[in-house]
Structures are given as C-alpha cells and as structure tokens.
Design a protein around this motif. Structure first.
Motif, PDB file in Angstrom:
ATOM      1  N   LEU A  63       5.761  46.549   7.072  1.00 62.72           N
ATOM      2  CA  LEU A  63       5.604  46.095   8.500  1.00 62.72           C
ATOM      3  C   LEU A  63       6.549  47.246   9.156  1.00 62.72           C
ATOM      4  O   LEU A  63       6.561  47.081  10.624  1.00 62.72           O
ATOM      5  CB  LEU A  63       5.895  44.827   8.758  1.00 62.72           C
ATOM      6  CG  LEU A  63       4.955  43.724   8.114  1.00 62.72           C
ATOM      7  CD1 LEU A  63       5.418  42.386   8.466  1.00 62.72           C
ATOM      8  CD2 LEU A  63       3.647  43.759   8.869  1.00 62.72           C
ATOM      9  N   LEU A  64       7.602  47.832   8.735  1.00 61.65           N
ATOM     10  CA  LEU A  64       8.483  48.699   9.524  1.00 61.65           C
ATOM     11  C   LEU A  64       8.153  50.007   9.302  1.00 61.65           C
ATOM     12  O   LEU A  64       8.934  51.105   9.279  1.00 61.65           O
ATOM     13  CB  LEU A  64       9.959  48.487   8.819  1.00 61.65           C
ATOM     14  CG  LEU A  64      10.309  47.003   9.272  1.00 61.65           C
ATOM     15  CD1 LEU A  64      11.951  46.768   8.853  1.00 61.65           C
ATOM     16  CD2 LEU A  64      10.384  46.757  11.085  1.00 61.65           C
ATOM     17  N   ASP A  65       7.079  50.419   8.643  1.00 56.11           N
ATOM     18  CA  ASP A  65       6.652  51.848   8.461  1.00 56.11           C
ATOM     19  C   ASP A  65       5.234  52.007   8.997  1.00 56.11           C
ATOM     20  O   ASP A  65       4.328  51.372   8.567  1.00 56.11           O
ATOM     21  CB  ASP A  65       6.861  52.254   6.987  1.00 56.11           C
ATOM     22  CG  ASP A  65       6.718  53.741   6.620  1.00 56.11           C
ATOM     23  OD1 ASP A  65       6.058  54.514   7.468  1.00 56.11           O
ATOM     24  OD2 ASP A  65       7.182  53.978   5.535  1.00 56.11           O
ATOM     25  N   ASP A  66       4.894  53.039   9.604  1.00 57.25           N
ATOM     26  CA  ASP A  66       3.499  53.400  10.153  1.00 57.25           C
ATOM     27  C   ASP A  66       2.463  53.750   8.613  1.00 57.25           C
ATOM     28  O   ASP A  66       1.359  53.463   8.851  1.00 57.25           O
ATOM     29  CB  ASP A  66       3.226  54.581  10.912  1.00 57.25           C
ATOM     30  CG  ASP A  66       3.859  54.167  12.533  1.00 57.25           C
ATOM     31  OD1 ASP A  66       3.746  52.965  12.574  1.00 57.25           O
ATOM     32  OD2 ASP A  66       4.368  54.914  13.068  1.00 57.25           O
ATOM     33  N   ASP A  67       3.203  54.298   7.677  1.00 58.79           N
ATOM     34  CA  ASP A  67       2.433  54.819   6.549  1.00 58.79           C
ATOM     35  C   ASP A  67       1.386  53.765   6.107  1.00 58.79           C
ATOM     36  O   ASP A  67       1.803  52.781   5.938  1.00 58.79           O
ATOM     37  CB  ASP A  67       3.173  55.458   5.560  1.00 58.79           C
ATOM     38  CG  ASP A  67       3.905  56.707   6.133  1.00 58.79           C
ATOM     39  OD1 ASP A  67       3.470  57.340   7.230  1.00 58.79           O
ATOM     40  OD2 ASP A  67       4.708  57.269   5.275  1.00 58.79           O
ATOM     41  N   GLY A  68       0.229  53.995   5.513  1.00 62.58           N
ATOM     42  CA  GLY A  68      -0.685  53.130   4.923  1.00 62.58           C
ATOM     43  C   GLY A  68      -1.658  52.203   5.811  1.00 62.58           C
ATOM     44  O   GLY A  68      -2.489  51.593   5.188  1.00 62.58           O
ATOM     45  N   TRP A  69      -1.183  52.142   7.114  1.00 64.69           N
ATOM     46  CA  TRP A  69      -1.823  51.169   7.783  1.00 64.69           C
ATOM     47  C   TRP A  69      -3.075  51.575   8.158  1.00 64.69           C
ATOM     48  O   TRP A  69      -4.194  50.858   8.367  1.00 64.69           O
ATOM     49  CB  TRP A  69      -1.296  50.730   9.190  1.00 64.69           C
ATOM     50  CG  TRP A  69      -0.105  49.791   8.774  1.00 64.69           C
ATOM     51  CD1 TRP A  69       1.359  50.128   8.580  1.00 64.69           C
ATOM     52  CD2 TRP A  69      -0.245  48.415   8.267  1.00 64.69           C
ATOM     53  NE1 TRP A  69       2.186  49.079   8.131  1.00 64.69           N
ATOM     54  CE2 TRP A  69       1.232  47.908   8.043  1.00 64.69           C
ATOM     55  CE3 TRP A  69      -1.031  47.594   8.056  1.00 64.69           C
ATOM     56  CZ2 TRP A  69       1.720  46.600   7.654  1.00 64.69           C
ATOM     57  CZ3 TRP A  69      -0.643  46.404   7.658  1.00 64.69           C
ATOM     58  CH2 TRP A  69       0.666  45.933   7.519  1.00 64.69           C
ATOM     59  N   ALA A  70      -3.492  52.875   8.463  1.00 61.21           N
ATOM     60  CA  ALA A  70      -4.683  53.487   8.904  1.00 61.21           C
ATOM     61  C   ALA A  70      -5.611  53.335   7.848  1.00 61.21           C
ATOM     62  O   ALA A  70      -6.887  52.943   8.055  1.00 61.21           O
ATOM     63  CB  ALA A  70      -4.477  54.714   9.393  1.00 61.21           C
ATOM     64  N   ALA A  71      -5.131  53.864   6.634  1.00 63.60           N
ATOM     65  CA  ALA A  71      -6.187  53.733   5.571  1.00 63.60           C
ATOM     66  C   ALA A  71      -6.581  52.158   4.948  1.00 63.60           C
ATOM     67  O   ALA A  71      -7.770  52.003   4.687  1.00 63.60           O
ATOM     68  CB  ALA A  71      -5.592  54.180   4.445  1.00 63.60           C
ATOM     69  N   ALA A  72      -5.391  51.173   5.354  1.00 62.74           N
ATOM     70  CA  ALA A  72      -5.851  50.006   4.906  1.00 62.74           C
ATOM     71  C   ALA A  72      -6.765  49.327   5.697  1.00 62.74           C
ATOM     72  O   ALA A  72      -7.705  48.425   5.491  1.00 62.74           O
ATOM     73  CB  ALA A  72      -4.566  49.095   4.890  1.00 62.74           C
ATOM     74  N   LEU A  73      -6.852  49.851   7.354  1.00 63.30           N
ATOM     75  CA  LEU A  73      -7.764  49.032   8.139  1.00 63.30           C
ATOM     76  C   LEU A  73      -9.174  49.988   8.466  1.00 63.30           C
ATOM     77  O   LEU A  73      -9.691  49.328   8.940  1.00 63.30           O
ATOM     78  CB  LEU A  73      -6.921  49.072   9.498  1.00 63.30           C
ATOM     79  CG  LEU A  73      -5.764  47.751   9.685  1.00 63.30           C
ATOM     80  CD1 LEU A  73      -4.865  48.216  10.662  1.00 63.30           C
ATOM     81  CD2 LEU A  73      -6.825  46.671   9.900  1.00 63.30           C
ATOM     82  N   ALA A  74      -9.141  50.991   7.685  1.00 62.61           N
ATOM     83  CA  ALA A  74     -10.342  51.893   8.008  1.00 62.61           C
ATOM     84  C   ALA A  74     -11.598  51.000   7.658  1.00 62.61           C
ATOM     85  O   ALA A  74     -11.691  50.493   6.373  1.00 62.61           O
ATOM     86  CB  ALA A  74     -10.208  53.027   7.310  1.00 62.61           C
ATOM     87  N   GLY A  75     -12.694  50.789   8.600  1.00 63.66           N
ATOM     88  CA  GLY A  75     -13.575  50.287   8.300  1.00 63.66           C
ATOM     89  C   GLY A  75     -13.675  48.820   8.378  1.00 63.66           C
ATOM     90  O   GLY A  75     -14.722  48.162   7.869  1.00 63.66           O
ATOM     91  N   CYS A  76     -12.534  48.198   8.851  1.00 61.99           N
ATOM     92  CA  CYS A  76     -12.573  46.846   8.718  1.00 61.99           C
ATOM     93  C   CYS A  76     -13.187  46.168  10.138  1.00 61.99           C
ATOM     94  O   CYS A  76     -12.663  46.583  11.140  1.00 61.99           O
ATOM     95  CB  CYS A  76     -10.930  46.196   8.546  1.00 61.99           C
ATOM     96  SG  CYS A  76     -10.461  46.395   6.843  1.00 61.99           S
ATOM     97  N   ASP A  77     -13.698  45.084  10.054  1.00 64.29           N
ATOM     98  CA  ASP A  77     -14.209  43.972  11.180  1.00 64.29           C
ATOM     99  C   ASP A  77     -13.141  43.460  11.793  1.00 64.29           C
ATOM    100  O   ASP A  77     -13.113  43.226  13.016  1.00 64.29           O
ATOM    101  CB  ASP A  77     -15.294  43.543  10.718  1.00 64.29           C
ATOM    102  CG  ASP A  77     -16.355  44.276   9.924  1.00 64.29           C
ATOM    103  OD1 ASP A  77     -16.974  44.972  10.911  1.00 64.29           O
ATOM    104  OD2 ASP A  77     -16.684  44.089   8.763  1.00 64.29           O
ATOM    105  N   TYR A  78     -12.314  42.683  10.760  1.00 62.50           N
ATOM    106  CA  TYR A  78     -11.395  41.755  11.436  1.00 62.50           C
ATOM    107  C   TYR A  78      -9.871  42.037  10.734  1.00 62.50           C
ATOM    108  O   TYR A  78      -9.912  42.426   9.505  1.00 62.50           O
ATOM    109  CB  TYR A  78     -11.715  40.514  11.102  1.00 62.50           C
ATOM    110  CG  TYR A  78     -12.796  39.864  11.588  1.00 62.50           C
ATOM    111  CD1 TYR A  78     -13.041  39.591  12.889  1.00 62.50           C
ATOM    112  CD2 TYR A  78     -14.147  39.885  10.723  1.00 62.50           C
ATOM    113  CE1 TYR A  78     -14.291  39.182  13.516  1.00 62.50           C
ATOM    114  CE2 TYR A  78     -15.343  39.260  11.325  1.00 62.50           C
ATOM    115  CZ  TYR A  78     -15.379  39.171  12.669  1.00 62.50           C
ATOM    116  OH  TYR A  78     -16.622  38.794  13.144  1.00 62.50           O
ATOM    117  N   ALA A  79      -8.673  41.773  11.052  1.00 62.77           N
ATOM    118  CA  ALA A  79      -7.487  41.978  10.645  1.00 62.77           C
ATOM    119  C   ALA A  79      -6.975  40.233  10.780  1.00 62.77           C
ATOM    120  O   ALA A  79      -6.829  39.704  11.950  1.00 62.77           O
ATOM    121  CB  ALA A  79      -6.727  42.878  11.039  1.00 62.77           C
TER     122      ALA A  79
END
Length: 343
Positions: A63-79
């Motif tokens: 939660l305190l780092d930008d790394d990883g979030w784009a890949a984790a959310l790619a193609g997701c409909d909901y979070a």
C-alpha cells in the motif's frame, strides 16, 4: 463472471470475501505485501472450503509502494480494497504511519484501478469513520454520519479509517473519471476463525473464553459476522444502486461484554467455564486503569452505546445479517476447534 482484485489477501475479512467470490465463479486476484504469506493465505482459504484448482492468484503489492498495482489490476472488472492496518488491541503507537498506510494506500489503489479501467471499487471502511468524535446520543448512527477526526477521544485507528474514507470519496469526486465507488462500514467483525493467526477483533472472544478477562467492564460493541460482511461486499460490488453509497454492516443494536459473556455460557456449556460472570462497577475499572493499560483504554467508553442502523443495506441491497449471538458463538466454537483456548 468477473475478474476481481482483493487487496490484503491474507486478512480475516479478505479471506471470506475471496471465498464468496470463488463460490460465485469469479476469477480472483489477491494482493499480499509479502509473498511469503501466500502459503498461510491458501491454507486459510482451504480451511474455508476453497479448492486447490480455484481461479485464484496472488500478487505482491504494498500500500505504500506503486510497484505491482498495475500488473495486479490489469484486466480486472472490480477491485475490493479490503486491506487495512488494524493494530492489536485497536491501539497504535505510530499514528502517522497508520494514517499514511490507510489514506495513501487507499488513494494508491484507486489511482491504479482508474488507470486499469476498473468499473467499480468497493472500499472496506469502518464504523470508526461514522460514529466517533461527537457527544454520545440515544439514536442509531447511519450512513449520513461522519466521525470528527479531531474530536474528543478519537484514537489513531479511528482517525485513520475516517481520513482514508474521506480521501476515497474526494478522489472519486475529483479524479475518478467515471469509476464508481461504494464503501462498506462494519462494526466489530466476528465469525469463524480459519487458522491460528487470529484477527484482532477475535481477541475479544478469546479473552472472554481464556480467563484473561476475569470480569467485564461496562462496554458496548456493535457486532457483525464476517460472512455477512463478505456478502455485503459482493452486493455492493455488483448492484447498480450501490454506486456512490456507503453501507453500514451491523447485526443490530450494540451488545455489552456482559451480554456476550452470557451468550457464551448459554451456548457452550462446560467450554465456557472461564467466561466471566461479573460486570465490574465503573469505579473499579477506573481504579484498575491506574496500573493496567487495558483498563485505561476502557475508561473513556464506559457505559457509552453507539448503535448503528443497517436499514440501508437491507432495503437497497436485500442484505440480511445473522444475529449477533450467532456470530459470537461461531467465533468461540472455531477458537475451541482450532485448539486456541485453554483446555
């Protein structure tokens, strides 16, 4: 079926949210701050009935780092942003750090979700963002109420949840670019533990069962079962009417620790032999507070009821929570089953 990201995949609420999503046939991605937690997270989910071949993957994201979030959310409909720091005993020494993780982390997830084209984000907030910092009142709080973060008696955790939810709504209003938001605001979350690594909220039942609390102070708590909290997240995720709304998650009126102890004794028989029978007079709690930190924490809340209303979730989403008594007993039975209570 949708592809859904769940943050904080090793947490108590998140585990039940993941289980509910998998049962409905969704593909689930879950984030972990440390991938070393994956084995424990999968073991929890297996204990809850998840099959090894389930459509589930884990991704590292902090939660305190930008790394990883784009890949984790790619193609997701909901979070579903469930991750949140909940300190043991509901206190925290590092107030600035707690607020940073809660507020900055929430905005970080929202920014990444917007960039990924996510349709709707559901944020797990808390009753802590609703009912504190004001003079006590007789009627229940509802979703129109907000905690005053600088009000009297507002601790670091309560302030962090309030500021994080405010930041989420401000982001959607200013930078959301059409992405939808809903929040779920639970009271104290009980329910069956899935493993020995207990949620902080389950410590309360553990203390009542284990003899760590020989008598109960005159405290009142709103309660809700984790399975119902998960169900409300899924309803808030998909219902068109949920967009732009907050939903309080509570089983009903606040319950005193003394009443909780009675429920345990009535429902567990001999297994509840260490459960306290005496409610301490307030004056005794205040005297104990001179030497005991736990008693000191209780003093500002003695005798104060903060009831929360669940009519909005019932009426708009058709949500129907279990009674508080069922949540109390389900928690206790799971702790006994897992061998976490003294024999």
């Amino acid at each position: 079926m949708a592809r859904v990201l769940v943050t904080g995949g090793s947490g108590f609420i998140a585990a039940y949210v993941i289980l509910a999503l998998l049962r409905q046939g969704h593909e689930v991605r879950a984030t972990l701050r440390d991938m070393a937690q994956e084995g424990q997270a999968r073991a929890q989910l297996a204990a809850g009935g998840a099959r090894p071949e389930a459509a589930l993957s884990f991704h590292r994201a902090d939660l305190l780092d930008d790394d990883g979030w784009a890949a984790a959310l790619a193609g997701c409909d909901y979070a579903l942003h469930v991750a949140s720091p909940v300190p043991a005993g509901l206190v925290a020494d590092d107030e600035a750090g707690l607020i940073a993780v809660a507020r900055e982390g929430t905005v970080r997830v929202l920014k990444a979700a917007r960039a990924a084209g996510v349709r709707r984000v559901v944020v797990t907030s808390s009753f802590a963002a609703v009912g504190y910092g004001h003079a006590p009142r007789t009627g229940p709080y509802d979703e129109r109420d907000w905690t005053a973060p600088d009000g009297a008696g507002v601790d670091a955790y309560t302030r962090s949840k309030t500021l994080a939810e405010r930041a989420a709504w401000d982001f959607i209003a200013g930078e959301g670019a059409g992405m939808e938001l809903a929040t779920v605001n639970p009271v104290v979350v009980l329910g069956p533990a899935l493993g020995p690594d207990m949620s902080a909220s389950l410590d309360l039942i553990h203390a009542l069962l284990d003899g760590a609390m020989p008598a109960t102070p005159r405290l009142y708590l709103g309660l809700v079962d984790v399975r119902d909290v998960a169900d409300l997240h899924l309803k808030a995720m998909t219902a068109p009417e949920a967009a732009g709304e907050r939903f309080l998650a509570t089983a009903g009126a606040a319950v005193s620790l003394h009443e909780m102890a009675k429920v345990l004794r009535a429902g567990l028989g001999p297994a509840a032999r260490r459960v306290p029978r005496i409610q301490l007079p307030d004056v005794m709690v205040r005297l104990a507070a001179l030497v005991l930190p736990m008693a000191r924490m209780a003093v500002p809340r003695l005798g104060i009821r903060r009831d929360a209303a669940n009519a909005k979730a019932r009426d708009i989403l058709g949500w129907s929570p279990r009674p508080a008594e069922e949540a109390i007993l389900a928690t206790a039975e799971s702790l006994i089953r897992l061998g976490l209570v003294k024999g």
